[in-house]
Design an enzyme around this catalytic site. Structure first.
Site, short mmCIF file in Angstrom:
data_model
loop_
_atom_site.label_atom_id
_atom_site.label_comp_id
_atom_site.label_asym_id
_atom_site.label_seq_id
_atom_site.Cartn_x
_atom_site.Cartn_y
_atom_site.Cartn_z
N ASP A 296 3.66 10.40 -1.02
CA ASP A 296 2.73 9.38 -1.45
C ASP A 296 3.01 8.13 -0.62
O ASP A 296 4.00 8.06 0.13
CB ASP A 296 2.89 9.12 -2.96
CG ASP A 296 1.62 8.55 -3.57
OD1 ASP A 296 1.38 8.74 -4.76
OD2 ASP A 296 0.85 7.91 -2.81
C1 GLC Z 1 -1.66 5.82 -3.62
C2 GLC Z 1 -1.72 6.88 -4.71
C3 GLC Z 1 -2.15 8.23 -4.22
C4 GLC Z 1 -3.10 8.08 -3.05
C5 GLC Z 1 -2.30 7.48 -1.90
C6 GLC Z 1 -3.14 7.36 -0.63
O1 GLC Z 1 -0.54 5.01 -3.80
O2 GLC Z 1 -0.56 7.07 -5.50
O3 GLC Z 1 -2.76 8.91 -5.33
O4 GLC Z 1 -3.63 9.33 -2.68
O5 GLC Z 1 -1.74 6.22 -2.27
O6 GLC Z 1 -4.07 6.39 -0.75
#
Ligand code: GLC
Length: 731
Positions: free
Chosen positions: A288
């Site tokens: 993430d």
């Molecule tokens: C965010 C979220 C995740 C998302 C990622 C990319 O922090 O936790 O669900 O896909 O960043 O944007």
């Protein structure tokens, strides 16, 4: 194909230098470079949490330069981008990768296509209330067609975090509190996103998230610790991911949180033993955002270099925007701290996905022409309207609904006239001008209506605009009060410690009830709300969630009975925040409430919810009869008659639950085992049959062995978790 791809991956790996391998692990986002110096992710966050308006965001974007990291790309240090939101930019970057790097390895573009790209569908929590896997697949298919036209190859979706705590903001992105329904949702979404052939230009890889148990964040506070028994983890939170991996999801995103003290990002048991060895997953994993670096904040590693080593070794292939891999992996390998085989494994997983997506053969899978022609087609809007209507849940109706077209409507509430709020928290590409508000729809249908925001948001605090409210009530037959949450009050980093309506909205509703006119409450919100006073005093309540581009039309379709509501809650509506987490599949305890003082209850609040899981009204009634269960070797065949005993055609969501009366560990009082939608004309009766595999009764004993008890089970079938028929069986 598979053998051929494996061969190509191995041959390419052999040609790559250490630096080129490390470059493939790097996903970066476009950074905004301007006087304010915030990067793109932070700027997006500033919009999400309301620190800057969307208009300010657009202004900052247009008056700044975007750093697309071309120099790093040319140097072979970038393998993927997150958040490139147009075909021209995607092709521009792809061209650099193909023509200006030594091996010409194509880029992988990822994007958060959570519930639509340009055609915004209802938020996942809403759409889950349709209990309709066909619909879930269709909306994902349209999302993939639009998003790939915009230059994307992978979506960070479906989010399949079982979410039992309404205080958590990301419940809005989830399919609700039930493990089985979440599993069905995930499988349907993967089919829709990935289509039949991942190498097609309109197919995109599904990156299931957040692995795992993110929805169990302690106290409902986002990013907080997750601590639970292995039994509960494996019974309630992992099955949707296992089902989705078995359905062919090609990417997995570990969650930000820890599980019992080990952050998912460095959790070898989760990412190697479970995901790869037990489930046989051979796709790609991606952290993430910044999560690898945040392992330092977790306190599980001492520094970024150790974070890089632990994450890569645990099985995180790609680094989303923390830069830990590009900063440290070369040195870790050169110094012998990290085996090259670990690096090759990660790079291989990434290259495999790029081959599967057809990117080596066709790196340019869209262009500006396709992009222009693909968005917001009329049939996509029709699907958005169908999805919104099926997602809405009629919670109360004293008979005031459906309305007739001659009724003079008094519409109160700023959310009734705010297109942007209809898109929900995760709709980066949404354009509020694509959305229809309730007021827009009333005007388009030339319905007799009056509108007032009803509340004046002044600098020194909002107040109810008594004058406008009185005038409106005087001129109306029925009042439609539109209240709930702004889209920034749910979603990521949007947990709430109190989940009732804001006081000012409750004051407005009190004013409206006093007028004596029937008050129909329409809720736009991203989570269950504690609304006991609304339940007691409103004439009708329609849960509309954040319904997407066709919001206004869908609400009127239901209020005027053009469509008979069929939605059923997939998340429990508490009486008070203090009950959270509250969910239907609870255990009985040794002192179930209701048997006097010394029982499991509160002194100041009922233990029941205001609205239970599976609940939703219709403009007709359904009568259940003749429940019968045949016990086969592998499955139960559950049969029941369902009759539309009213005067309006409708669709009923028939739900089948079971209860294991005596387990080697205590078992929930209800567990969803099967469901189906059935269309019934007024007066029509059908026999509905549901298949329940006996394996569904399996759970983990104290030693983590799977057990299926013989003995007594209760089978319950109905239109929700409290109204229906039950019978006992012996296994
Ligand atoms: C965010 C979220 C995740 C998302 C990622 C990319 O922090 O936790 O669900 O896909 O960043 O944007």
């Amino acid at each position: 194909m598979t053998k051929d791809i494996e061969q190509k991956v191995s041959q390419l790996l052999e040609k790559m230098t250490l630096a080129e391998k490390v470059g493939q692990l790097q996903q970066c986002g476009p950074s905004i470079v301007g006087a304010f110096g915030v990067d793109f992710e932070e700027l997006v966050n500033m919009v999400f949490d309301g620190r800057i308006s969307k208009e300010k965001f657009q202004e900052m974007m247009s008056s700044s330069s975007i750093d697309l990291h071309e120099d790093d790309l040319r140097a072979g240090k970038v393998g993927s981008y997150n958040g490139i939101s147009d075909a021209k930019t995607a092709n521009y970057l792809q061209k650099i990768a193909i023509e200006e790097t030594r091996l010409g390895i194509p880029l992988l573009f990822g994007y958060d296509v959570i519930h639509g790209y340009r055609t915004i569908f209802p938020i996942p929590l809403a759409e889950s209330c349709a209990w309709d896997p066909e619909l879930w697949e269709k909306t994902a298919r349209v999302s993939a067609v639009e998003a790939t036209a915009g230059g994307n190859h992978m979506t960070f979706a479906p989010m399949i975090d079982v979410s039992k705590d309404a205080r958590w903001g990301r419940v809005s992105e989830s399919p609700g509190e039930d493990t089985y329904l979440t599993s069905r949702y995930g499988v349907a979404k993967i089919r829709g996103f990935q289509g039949n052939d991942l190498s097609e230009n309109d197919a995109m890889a599904a990156c299931i998230k957040h692995f795992a148990a993110y929805g169990a964040a302690e106290a409902g506070r986002d990013y907080n610790r997750v601590d639970m028994s292995m039994q509960r983890l494996c019974e309630e939170y992992l099955p949707p991911f296992e089902a989705s991996v078995k359905a062919g999801a090609r990417a997995v995103m570990p969650a930000f949180n820890d599980i019992n003290g080990i952050p998912c990002t460095v959790n070898e048991w989760l990412l190697q033993d479970v995901l790869r060895k037990q489930w046989g997953f051979n796709g790609m994993t991606i952290s993430d955002a910044n999560a690898i670096a945040e392992c330092v904040d977790h306190g599980i590693v001492a520094d970024r270099a150790e974070a890089a080593m632990r994450a890569l070794r645990a099985g995180v292939d790609m680094d989303m925007t923390s830069n830990c891999y590009v900063e440290h992996v070369e040195e870790l390998v050169d110094s012998g701290k990290l085996e090259i085989s670990v690096l090759d494994q990660a790079v291989g997983n990434i290259l495999r996905l790029k081959f599967e997506l057809g990117l080596f053969d066709r790196p340019y899978q869209t262009d500006e022409n396709r992009e222009k022609n693909e968005m917001l087609k009329p049939e996509y809007r029709e699907l958005a309207r169908e999805a919104a209507v099926k997602s809405m849940v009629l919670l109360k109706n004293d008979g005031v609904l459906p309305l007739t077209e001659d009724v003079k409507l008094g519409i109160v509430g700023a959310l009734a006239d705010n297109r942007g709020e209809m898109t929900g928290a995760w709709a980066i590409k949404a354009d509020s001008n694509d959305c229809l508000s309730i007021v827009d729809a009333c005007q388009a249908e030339k319905l007799p209506h009056f509108y007032t925001a009803g509340i004046i948001d002044s600098e020194d605090g909002s107040f109810v605009d008594d004058q406008s409210v009185a005038e409106l009530a005087y001129a109306s037959d029925v009042i439609v009060a539109v209240v709930g949450e702004s889209k920034v009050e749910s979603g990521e980093a949007a947990s709430r410690a109190e989940i009732n309506l804001p006081l000012i909205q409750l004051k407005l509703l009190e004013q409206l009830y006093k007028t004596g006119k029937p008050v129909v409450v329409v809720l736009f919100n991203g989570r269950p709300l504690a609304i006991p006073s609304v339940q007691q005093q409103a004439a009708a309540i329609l849960e509309a969630w954040h319904p997407g581009v066709e919001a206004g039309n869908a609400v009127l379709d239901i209020l005027y009975g053009k469509v008979n509501p069929s939605g059923k809650l997939t998340t429990t509506f508490p009486y008070a925040t203090g009950q959270c987490p509250i969910y239907y599949s609870h255990i009985n305890t040794g002192r179930p409430a209701g048997r006097g003082k010394f029982t499991s209850k509160y002194l100041d609040t009922p233990i029941e919810p205001v609205y239970p899981f599976g609940y939703g009204l219709s403009y007709t009634t359904y009568t259940y009869s003749d429940l019968y269960v045949q016990i086969g070797k592998e499955e139960l065949l559950v049969s029941i008659n369902v009759e539309n005993s009213g005067v309006v055609d409708g669709e009923e969501i028939v739900q089948c639950y079971f209860r294991n009366k005596v387990g080697t560990r205590v078992r929930p009082v209800r567990e969803l085992a099967a469901f189906t939608r059935v269309k019934l004309q007024a007066g029509e009766r059908q026999m509905v049959q549901l298949h329940v595999p006996i394996s569904k009764f399996g759970y983990y004993d104290w030693d983590m062995s799977v057990v299926v008890d013989n003995g007594e089970y209760e089978i319950f079938v109905g239109g929700n978790t409290v109204e229906g028929l039950s019978t006992k069986i012996e296994l």
